[in-house]
Design a protein around this motif. Structure first.
Motif, PDB file in Angstrom:
ATOM      1  N   VAL A 109       0.826  -1.212   0.000  1.00  0.00           N
ATOM      2  CA  VAL A 109       0.000   0.000   0.000  1.00  0.00           C
ATOM      3  C   VAL A 109       0.859   1.260   0.000  1.00  0.00           C
ATOM      4  O   VAL A 109       0.566   2.232  -0.714  1.00  0.00           O
ATOM      5  N   TYR A 110       1.943   1.252   0.791  1.00  0.00           N
ATOM      6  CA  TYR A 110       2.752   2.470   0.942  1.00  0.00           C
ATOM      7  C   TYR A 110       3.996   2.470   0.064  1.00  0.00           C
ATOM      8  O   TYR A 110       4.685   3.487  -0.040  1.00  0.00           O
ATOM      9  N   GLY A 111       4.303   1.343  -0.560  1.00  0.00           N
ATOM     10  CA  GLY A 111       5.353   1.302  -1.570  1.00  0.00           C
ATOM     11  C   GLY A 111       6.767   1.424  -1.046  1.00  0.00           C
ATOM     12  O   GLY A 111       7.672   1.825  -1.799  1.00  0.00           O
ATOM     13  N   VAL A 112       6.985   1.097   0.233  1.00  0.00           N
ATOM     14  CA  VAL A 112       8.331   1.137   0.806  1.00  0.00           C
ATOM     15  C   VAL A 112       8.542  -0.108   1.659  1.00  0.00           C
ATOM     16  O   VAL A 112       7.591  -0.656   2.211  1.00  0.00           O
ATOM     17  N   PRO A 113       9.801  -0.557   1.811  1.00  0.00           N
ATOM     18  CA  PRO A 113      10.056  -1.682   2.715  1.00  0.00           C
ATOM     19  C   PRO A 113       9.932  -1.237   4.170  1.00  0.00           C
ATOM     20  O   PRO A 113      10.267  -0.096   4.519  1.00  0.00           O
ATOM     21  N   HIS A 114       9.425  -2.129   5.010  1.00  0.00           N
ATOM     22  CA  HIS A 114       9.321  -1.836   6.445  1.00  0.00           C
ATOM     23  C   HIS A 114      10.594  -2.325   7.118  1.00  0.00           C
ATOM     24  O   HIS A 114      10.920  -3.507   7.073  1.00  0.00           O
ATOM     25  N   ILE A 115      11.319  -1.422   7.766  1.00  0.00           N
ATOM     26  CA  ILE A 115      12.637  -1.763   8.301  1.00  0.00           C
ATOM     27  C   ILE A 115      12.593  -2.279   9.737  1.00  0.00           C
ATOM     28  O   ILE A 115      13.607  -2.755  10.254  1.00  0.00           O
ATOM     29  N   ASP A 116      11.433  -2.200  10.400  1.00  0.00           N
ATOM     30  CA  ASP A 116      11.384  -2.626  11.811  1.00  0.00           C
ATOM     31  C   ASP A 116       9.977  -3.099  12.156  1.00  0.00           C
ATOM     32  O   ASP A 116       9.341  -2.596  13.073  1.00  0.00           O
ATOM     33  N   TYR A 117       9.487  -4.082  11.432  1.00  0.00           N
ATOM     34  CA  TYR A 117       8.094  -4.496  11.612  1.00  0.00           C
ATOM     35  C   TYR A 117       7.909  -5.360  12.853  1.00  0.00           C
ATOM     36  O   TYR A 117       8.751  -6.215  13.161  1.00  0.00           O
ATOM     37  N   PHE A 118       6.815  -5.135  13.551  1.00  0.00           N
ATOM     38  CA  PHE A 118       6.313  -6.083  14.545  1.00  0.00           C
ATOM     39  C   PHE A 118       4.795  -5.920  14.589  1.00  0.00           C
ATOM     40  O   PHE A 118       4.254  -4.887  14.202  1.00  0.00           O
ATOM     41  N   GLU A 119       4.116  -6.948  15.039  1.00  0.00           N
ATOM     42  CA  GLU A 119       2.661  -6.902  15.075  1.00  0.00           C
ATOM     43  C   GLU A 119       2.216  -6.055  16.259  1.00  0.00           C
ATOM     44  O   GLU A 119       2.590  -6.322  17.409  1.00  0.00           O
ATOM     45  N   ALA A 120       1.443  -5.034  15.979  1.00  0.00           N
ATOM     46  CA  ALA A 120       1.065  -4.063  17.002  1.00  0.00           C
ATOM     47  C   ALA A 120      -0.444  -4.020  17.181  1.00  0.00           C
ATOM     48  O   ALA A 120      -1.196  -4.251  16.227  1.00  0.00           O
ATOM     49  N   PRO A 121      -0.925  -3.697  18.386  1.00  0.00           N
ATOM     50  CA  PRO A 121      -2.364  -3.522  18.585  1.00  0.00           C
ATOM     51  C   PRO A 121      -2.870  -2.296  17.838  1.00  0.00           C
ATOM     52  O   PRO A 121      -2.161  -1.287  17.710  1.00  0.00           O
ATOM     53  N   TYR A 122      -4.089  -2.401  17.349  1.00  0.00           N
ATOM     54  CA  TYR A 122      -4.724  -1.348  16.547  1.00  0.00           C
ATOM     55  C   TYR A 122      -5.701  -0.596  17.437  1.00  0.00           C
ATOM     56  O   TYR A 122      -6.647  -1.175  17.978  1.00  0.00           O
ATOM     57  N   GLY A 123      -5.465   0.707  17.586  1.00  0.00           N
ATOM     58  CA  GLY A 123      -6.080   1.440  18.664  1.00  0.00           C
ATOM     59  C   GLY A 123      -7.415   2.106  18.426  1.00  0.00           C
ATOM     60  O   GLY A 123      -7.522   3.329  18.566  1.00  0.00           O
ATOM     61  N   ILE A 124      -8.456   1.364  18.086  1.00  0.00           N
ATOM     62  CA  ILE A 124      -9.817   1.882  18.256  1.00  0.00           C
ATOM     63  C   ILE A 124     -10.290   1.336  19.602  1.00  0.00           C
ATOM     64  O   ILE A 124     -10.644   0.162  19.708  1.00  0.00           O
ATOM     65  N   PRO A 125     -10.282   2.139  20.659  1.00  0.00           N
ATOM     66  CA  PRO A 125     -10.541   1.610  22.004  1.00  0.00           C
ATOM     67  C   PRO A 125     -11.892   0.912  22.142  1.00  0.00           C
ATOM     68  O   PRO A 125     -11.991  -0.102  22.840  1.00  0.00           O
ATOM     69  N   GLU A 126     -12.899   1.455  21.486  1.00  0.00           N
ATOM     70  CA  GLU A 126     -14.231   0.858  21.614  1.00  0.00           C
ATOM     71  C   GLU A 126     -14.267  -0.585  21.122  1.00  0.00           C
ATOM     72  O   GLU A 126     -15.159  -1.353  21.498  1.00  0.00           O
ATOM     73  N   LEU A 127     -13.311  -0.962  20.288  1.00  0.00           N
ATOM     74  CA  LEU A 127     -13.286  -2.303  19.712  1.00  0.00           C
ATOM     75  C   LEU A 127     -12.148  -3.158  20.238  1.00  0.00           C
ATOM     76  O   LEU A 127     -12.276  -4.388  20.296  1.00  0.00           O
ATOM     77  N   HIS A 128     -11.008  -2.541  20.613  1.00  0.00           N
ATOM     78  CA  HIS A 128      -9.806  -3.336  20.878  1.00  0.00           C
ATOM     79  C   HIS A 128      -9.083  -2.986  22.171  1.00  0.00           C
ATOM     80  O   HIS A 128      -7.949  -3.420  22.373  1.00  0.00           O
ATOM     81  N   ARG A 129      -9.682  -2.224  23.069  1.00  0.00           N
ATOM     82  CA  ARG A 129      -8.944  -1.737  24.242  1.00  0.00           C
ATOM     83  C   ARG A 129      -8.322  -2.855  25.079  1.00  0.00           C
ATOM     84  O   ARG A 129      -7.247  -2.683  25.658  1.00  0.00           O
ATOM     85  N   ASN A 130      -8.964  -3.992  25.141  1.00  0.00           N
ATOM     86  CA  ASN A 130      -8.427  -5.072  25.970  1.00  0.00           C
ATOM     87  C   ASN A 130      -7.129  -5.657  25.421  1.00  0.00           C
ATOM     88  O   ASN A 130      -6.434  -6.391  26.129  1.00  0.00           O
ATOM     89  N   GLU A 131      -6.811  -5.327  24.168  1.00  0.00           N
ATOM     90  CA  GLU A 131      -5.599  -5.854  23.558  1.00  0.00           C
ATOM     91  C   GLU A 131      -4.358  -5.021  23.889  1.00  0.00           C
ATOM     92  O   GLU A 131      -3.237  -5.462  23.613  1.00  0.00           O
ATOM     93  N   TYR A 132      -4.542  -3.841  24.474  1.00  0.00           N
ATOM     94  CA  TYR A 132      -3.361  -3.024  24.723  1.00  0.00           C
ATOM     95  C   TYR A 132      -3.384  -2.291  26.060  1.00  0.00           C
ATOM     96  O   TYR A 132      -2.673  -1.307  26.262  1.00  0.00           O
ATOM     97  N   ARG A 133      -4.123  -2.803  27.020  1.00  0.00           N
ATOM     98  CA  ARG A 133      -3.983  -2.270  28.376  1.00  0.00           C
ATOM     99  C   ARG A 133      -2.579  -2.607  28.890  1.00  0.00           C
ATOM    100  O   ARG A 133      -2.134  -3.747  28.807  1.00  0.00           O
ATOM    101  N   ASN A 134      -1.906  -1.593  29.423  1.00  0.00           N
ATOM    102  CA  ASN A 134      -0.581  -1.757  30.015  1.00  0.00           C
ATOM    103  C   ASN A 134       0.503  -2.147  29.015  1.00  0.00           C
ATOM    104  O   ASN A 134       1.589  -2.576  29.409  1.00  0.00           O
ATOM    105  N   THR A 135       0.251  -2.013  27.715  1.00  0.00           N
ATOM    106  CA  THR A 135       1.280  -2.319  26.730  1.00  0.00           C
ATOM    107  C   THR A 135       2.212  -1.122  26.538  1.00  0.00           C
ATOM    108  O   THR A 135       1.956  -0.017  27.013  1.00  0.00           O
ATOM    109  N   MET A 136       3.283  -1.346  25.806  1.00  0.00           N
ATOM    110  CA  MET A 136       4.267  -0.299  25.540  1.00  0.00           C
ATOM    111  C   MET A 136       3.984   0.464  24.259  1.00  0.00           C
ATOM    112  O   MET A 136       4.515   1.561  24.067  1.00  0.00           O
TER     113      MET A 136
END
Length: 328
Positions: A109-136
């Motif tokens: 989509v963005y046409g560039v290589p990702h140099i430091d990828y990791f799977e991250a929580p996606y922050g719409i709190p109403e839908l996903h807040r339990n996935e990133y309480r107390n995360t970094m």
């Protein structure tokens, strides 16, 4: 709690500073800008004169001292900061797109290589807040996907097709002037753009799948002559018909405990400067129309980023975000 805003000279950076002025647990102690380093904040954000005493700085990532950093930098730039901040124990809310998508999707989509990828929580709190309480780390969603997804989420699992039509204010294009945002080209006009290929569509489709939906998503944005706000009309095509009463009940139950989602007629002025998302739905059986209004710099960017910070640290999600809209 010390807050650093990396890329503080843009619209999102300015709104982060403005909103955090009233936060009971956080204080902005660092606002960075390469271009404006050494200049007082108010030279770029005149509405903040007399509130912060800050000047823009341009430290290296290794020199940033904060409890949390907001990355309000361009897409593909955040990945150069994230690891260096996390390694120093600084929590990060990333307003760019760098960690919103799977690696292969992002690179396509963005046409560039990702140099430091990791799977991250996606922050719409109403839908996903339990996935990133107390995360970094949390990845702040795009503005279009926020308004669109909140409009469609309660019916996503009933749908086979969702068509999003969005009208956005000019501030969504950022603070760099261009022919697209030149006043004579915007005023008294409505301009569709990237009719079938807007990069936020990838987020919208990913969210539909996360919500357990097999629906196909489509999206067309339009630029309208307003400063702030996104009005999204979601056409939700259902496999089985639902009555108006059933649809209203589904939305009431889905959002009954959500302070920042209000089930009322969506008006851009009513959410301007706030973190609210206003939604109204109407059913004709197999098709439900759900319209949402957000401030693209509020719930679509800085407001939601602060809400995500509050989730990460265990604060009240409303902290720093209790202001009403500006109407008229």
């Amino acid at each position: 709690m010390k807050v650093a805003i990396v890329g503080a000279s843009g619209y999102a950076g300015g709104d982060l500073i403005r909103l955090l002025l009233t936060h009971p647990h956080a204080e902005v102690t660092l606002a960075t800008s390469r271009k404006h380093a050494g200049q007082p904040i108010e030279t770029v954000h005149p509405h903040l004169k007399g509130f912060t005493g800050l000047s823009f700085e341009n430290p290296e990532p290794e020199q940033i001292d904060a409890d949390v950093a907001f990355l309000a930098v361009p897409h593909t730039a955040a990945m150069n900061y994230v690891r260096k901040l996390l390694d120093r124990g600084i929590r990060v809310v990333d307003l760019s797109a760098d960690y919103r998508l799977p690696k292969d999707v992002f690179e396509r989509v963005y046409g560039v290589p990702h140099i430091d990828y990791f799977e991250a929580p996606y922050g719409i709190p109403e839908l996903h807040r339990n996935e990133y309480r107390n995360t970094m780390f949390v990845s702040n969603p795009g503005c279009f996907p926020t308004g669109a997804t909140l409009a469609a989420a309660p019916l996503a699992r009933y749908a086979h097709t969702v068509i999003y039509d969005s009208k956005t204010g000019v501030s969504g294009a950022g603070d760099n002037p261009s022919a697209t945002t030149h006043y004579p080209n915007v005023g008294d006009n409505v301009n569709p753009y990237k009719w079938t290929s807007h990069r936020h569509l990838a987020e919208m489709r990913l969210e539909l799948s996360r919500l357990g939906s097999k629906a196909t998503g489509y999206f067309t944005p339009h630029l309208v002559p307003v400063n702030r706000g996104i009005l999204t009309t979601a056409h939700i095509l259902l496999s089985e018909p639902l009555s108006q009463q059933e649809v209203e009940r589904i939305y009431r139950d889905y959002y009954k405990d959500e302070y920042f989602v209000r089930l009322q007629f969506p008006m851009l002025a009513a959410v301007r400067g706030t973190n609210f998302c206003d939604i109204r739905v109407e059913s004709e059986g197999h098709r439900v129309v759900a319209a949402s209004a957000i401030d693209n710099l509020g719930k679509g960017a800085s407001g939601q980023a602060i809400q995500n910070m509050n989730v990460m640290f265990g604060f009240d999600e409303r902290d720093g975000l209790r202001g009403a809209g500006v109407l008229p």
